[in-house]
Scaffold this active site. Structure first.
Site, PDB file in Angstrom:
ATOM      1  N   GLU A   1     -16.362  24.796  25.520  1.00  0.00           N
ATOM      2  CA  GLU A   1     -16.053  24.700  24.552  1.00  0.00           C
ATOM      3  C   GLU A   1     -16.471  23.627  24.431  1.00  0.00           C
ATOM      4  O   GLU A   1     -16.796  23.041  24.916  1.00  0.00           O
ATOM      5  CB  GLU A   1     -14.690  24.671  24.199  1.00  0.00           C
ATOM      6  CG  GLU A   1     -13.657  24.226  25.776  1.00  0.00           C
ATOM      7  CD  GLU A   1     -13.668  22.347  25.900  1.00  0.00           C
ATOM      8  OE1 GLU A   1     -13.764  21.830  25.248  1.00  0.00           O
ATOM      9  OE2 GLU A   1     -13.971  22.336  26.711  1.00  0.00           O
TER      10      GLU A   1
ATOM     11  N   GLU B   1     -17.439  21.392  27.729  1.00  0.00           N
ATOM     12  CA  GLU B   1     -18.779  22.303  27.076  1.00  0.00           C
ATOM     13  C   GLU B   1     -19.205  23.209  28.063  1.00  0.00           C
ATOM     14  O   GLU B   1     -20.744  23.347  28.965  1.00  0.00           O
ATOM     15  CB  GLU B   1     -19.964  21.071  27.230  1.00  0.00           C
ATOM     16  CG  GLU B   1     -21.118  20.943  26.466  1.00  0.00           C
ATOM     17  CD  GLU B   1     -21.475  19.762  26.882  1.00  0.00           C
ATOM     18  OE1 GLU B   1     -21.261  18.524  26.753  1.00  0.00           O
ATOM     19  OE2 GLU B   1     -22.593  20.335  27.596  1.00  0.00           O
TER      20      GLU B   1
END
Lengths: 339, 339
Positions: free
Chosen positions: B165, B309
């Site tokens: 994310e 990420e």
């Protein structure tokens, strides 16, 4: 990769480069430390992780006859054959990580095929519980086999070199070398290796204590004789490989306890050689952490590995790809913000 | 790979297979546990690690206006652009590990390009320090975006799905969800995230404590409303992705704290969905270990990562190659000895 000349980079320049990347400083934790270490071993801001080789050195140990473990020496030859067939653990992990695997039989009990005879020093070491495992001359010869092998793979383009081993009985040598070089006790240096019962572990500890006491009598004026007296052909070969890799600018990825003992050997004779070494992991053998601390090396995986065969170094290989990519492919904050 | 039908395998059969391999039992430590887990998620003795995707879900958080961190919401859009340009940390690690990277903007403040507008639920959540972050209807919509995306990559052949994310402010939501679902305190659940000062961390703790208290008033009779009140669009989407991945037989690789909060969300609504999940790592965020313990998941890397990420999940990907190779390519002791 590796074709554009890059100016030599200091540790400080590498740290600054990592801090300049477009992400919170330090937020990739140990990957950043691994990237810094990889870059340091190559003195560049743009390190490479390929082409890479895993060299497995094999040898037998006379001390097996003293009952220091549960596996007979015949297993060494069986594992050499299994590695040759491509179905050993190291074979699978080498393929999975895109690493070229090479096996060098420096001294197993079974004579190798004629085409491999050049690097075969002897049919196993002598029993270090009774006498020196090898002479200084044999130590030199094994060292040279390792150095020559590294010269060959470097000429073939190798930039990152994994080291591993196969040799029933060799954790006894590793324990002796760890105690001898770090100064820790035989108790601290001796673990179960690939397999032990309470009785074999107890014998192993006594064998290590006695052999180290004899080796220490030669220390420090005759270090090669002392090291040789408790070493293994595959261990001496790996030590020679490390020293030569450093001279040729290859990054060396160390595997577990026995490879660590080879690094201790190289460290005694050529302390600068550690400048090229990365410790892949901290093994389940208790002495390994002491060896790494002595060498000043930080392990990256703590996965309770105790197989040897280069398996831990092979697990780190793809993480070197990530480390190299971090330094070479990620934008800097300045590039993103245009400032 | 994956073309030969393999009979469903139980955890016991997987353990026996690992013990049958031509090496000392257990000598590959955590690699064996990872191999067992990978095989369990696919109910097979011959698990696969490819083809694989990393799906990054992005969203903004109204709570940023409460001063819970040091980064402004604009960074979310900048990172989305950087990922799109292929020069983010996740871009580099995806290429290094042979993982197809996909980015789904579920709810950043900046409207996405029209071709990506279908999956965009809203321009950031509302400020959970003052009101529910989203309605149950918005939660459903975000969940459905995640589920639909997984259906699409599964149809394209994906077998292993990494989740990650990007969203400034989302560790505040993760802390709320961790406290809400595990029952730990706001103090225990709240860490610095991607960056904090003493003042922002203090505010973040108070915001989490207050929001969790309000959410608990809805628990357990209206779990969706409670979860939605402190969640993020990207978190709800990842929860829907996990639940759908389980239904479609994909192995899910979880990244860090925020992905863990998505797993907690999926766990509340569909406890069976954890049967498909592997926790790549334990992050530097203190609440992450509590979340993983609640989920019964063992992390494999402890590398002090705190970037998000998907980077931690991407680091585990090549180790899944090793785990799969161990089960599918290594000879058994019976094959070696002929017995």
């Amino acid at each position: 990769m590796g074709e554009t000349p890059v100016p030599a980079a200091t540790a400080e320049a590498i740290r600054k480069r990592l801090e300049s990347l477009a992400k919170p400083v330090g937020s990739l934790g140990r990957l950043e430390r691994l990237a810094a270490r990889l870059a340091e071993t190559q003195s560049t801001l743009a390190p490479v992780s390929r082409p890479r080789h895993m060299l497995l050195f094999a040898g037998d140990h006379g001390v097996v006859e003293a009952g220091v473990g549960i596996w007979p020496s015949e297993v060494t030859a069986a594992m050499i054959a299994l590695i040759g067939s491509g179905r050993a653990s190291s074979s699978a992990l080498a393929r999975a990580s895109g690493t070229t695997l090479g096996l060098i039989d420096v001294g197993s009990r079974v004579l190798p095929a004629p085409e491999h005879a050049a690097g075969h020093i002897g049919q196993g070491t002598r029993n270090l519980a009774r006498e020196p495992a090898m002479t200084p001359e044999e130590f030199h010869a094994a060292w040279d086999v390792g150095a020559a092998t590294v010269r060959r793979v470097a000429a073939a383009g190798c930039r990152v070199l994994g080291l591993g081993e196969m040799g029933i009985g060799n954790t006894t040598s590793a324990a002796c070398l760890t105690a001898l070089v770090t100064g820790c006790s035989a108790e601290q240096a001796t673990g179960p290796g690939a397999g032990a019962t309470a009785a074999t572990l107890d014998r192993k500890r006594r064998v290590v204590a006695d052999a180290v006491a004899r080796a220490r009598a030669l220390w420090p004026l005759d270090q090669v004789a002392a090291l040789a007296s408790v070493s293994g052909f595959e261990i001496a070969a790996m030590a020679g490989a490390i020293a030569r890799a450093r001279q040729l600018g290859l990054t060396v990825i160390l595997d577990g306890y026995v490879t660590g003992a080879a690094a201790l050997t190289a460290f005694v004779l050529d302390p600068c050689s550690m400048g090229t070494a990365i410790a892949a992991h901290r093994s389940a053998e208790p002495g390994h952490a002491l060896a790494l601390a002595h060498l000043g090396l930080e392990p990256y995986l703590e996965w309770d590995l105790r197989l040897g065969e280069g398996t831990g170094a092979l697990l780190l290989m793809p993480l070197l790809d990530a480390a190299a990519a971090l330094l070479t492919e990620v934008a800097t904050l300045a590039e993103v913000t245009g400032r």
